[in-house]
Design a protein around this motif. Structure first.
Motif, PDB file in Angstrom:
ATOM      1  N   ILE A  47       0.824  -1.204   0.000  1.00 19.74           N
ATOM      2  CA  ILE A  47       0.000   0.000   0.000  1.00 19.74           C
ATOM      3  C   ILE A  47       0.860   1.256   0.000  1.00 19.74           C
ATOM      4  O   ILE A  47       0.354   2.352  -0.126  1.00 19.74           O
ATOM      5  CB  ILE A  47      -0.988   0.030   1.195  1.00 19.74           C
ATOM      6  CG1 ILE A  47      -0.252  -0.086   2.520  1.00 19.74           C
ATOM      7  CG2 ILE A  47      -2.035  -1.050   1.038  1.00 19.74           C
ATOM      8  CD1 ILE A  47      -1.136   0.131   3.733  1.00 19.74           C
ATOM      9  N   LEU A  49       3.999   3.755  -1.507  1.00 16.16           N
ATOM     10  CA  LEU A  49       4.442   4.212  -2.812  1.00 16.16           C
ATOM     11  C   LEU A  49       5.820   3.629  -3.112  1.00 16.16           C
ATOM     12  O   LEU A  49       6.759   3.827  -2.337  1.00 16.16           O
ATOM     13  CB  LEU A  49       4.508   5.745  -2.821  1.00 16.16           C
ATOM     14  CG  LEU A  49       4.824   6.410  -4.138  1.00 16.16           C
ATOM     15  CD1 LEU A  49       3.744   6.075  -5.168  1.00 16.16           C
ATOM     16  CD2 LEU A  49       4.911   7.907  -3.958  1.00 16.16           C
ATOM     17  N   ALA A  83      -0.292  -1.762  -4.949  1.00 15.44           N
ATOM     18  CA  ALA A  83       0.007  -0.434  -5.482  1.00 15.44           C
ATOM     19  C   ALA A  83       0.113  -0.584  -6.999  1.00 15.44           C
ATOM     20  O   ALA A  83       0.629  -1.573  -7.506  1.00 15.44           O
ATOM     21  CB  ALA A  83       1.315   0.094  -4.902  1.00 15.44           C
ATOM     22  N   ARG A  85       1.184   1.702 -10.588  1.00 18.42           N
ATOM     23  CA  ARG A  85       1.858   2.940 -10.988  1.00 18.42           C
ATOM     24  C   ARG A  85       1.844   3.066 -12.503  1.00 18.42           C
ATOM     25  O   ARG A  85       2.123   2.121 -13.233  1.00 18.42           O
ATOM     26  CB  ARG A  85       3.297   2.954 -10.491  1.00 18.42           C
ATOM     27  CG  ARG A  85       4.062   4.211 -10.939  1.00 18.42           C
ATOM     28  CD  ARG A  85       5.388   4.389 -10.252  1.00 18.42           C
ATOM     29  NE  ARG A  85       6.274   3.269 -10.480  1.00 18.42           N
ATOM     30  CZ  ARG A  85       7.358   3.038  -9.736  1.00 18.42           C
ATOM     31  NH1 ARG A  85       7.662   3.815  -8.717  1.00 18.42           N
ATOM     32  NH2 ARG A  85       8.131   2.007  -9.996  1.00 18.42           N
TER      33      ARG A  85
END
Length: 92
Positions: A47, A49, A83, A85
């Motif tokens: 969770i 970055l 996560a 991206r």
């Protein structure tokens, strides 16, 4: 678009490739918005970055959650977290 109505490559919206969407040549004012489809970086069971230099697994989105494999190569169940991206290059 040509006079015959054929789309040129420059008229086609870019797609995310290997976690990057290169929209640097896209004219948002005249060509409109972009869909964020394509290859995203995926960091399962995270969770936070990820660091900029850290590479994730490349997956194609949109797709159902349970199509992604876990670390043992098994299909994920309906619940989980990760996560995601996508780096976007914008016009200057």
């Amino acid at each position: 678009m040509t006079a015959q109505g054929t789309l040129l490559a420059k008229d086609l919206p870019p797609r995310a490739q290997n976690g990057v969407l290169d929209a640097s040549q896209w004219q948002f004012g005249s060509q409109g918005t972009l869909r964020l489809k394509g290859e995203w970086e995926f960091f399962p069971d995270r969770i936070d970055l990820p660091a900029p230099a850290e590479k994730g697994e490349v997956i194609v989105l949109p797709a159902p959650w349970n199509t992604f494999k876990d670390r043992q190569g098994k299909a994920r169940n309906c619940c989980g977290y990760a996560a995601f991206r996508l780096r976007i290059r914008l016009p200057v």
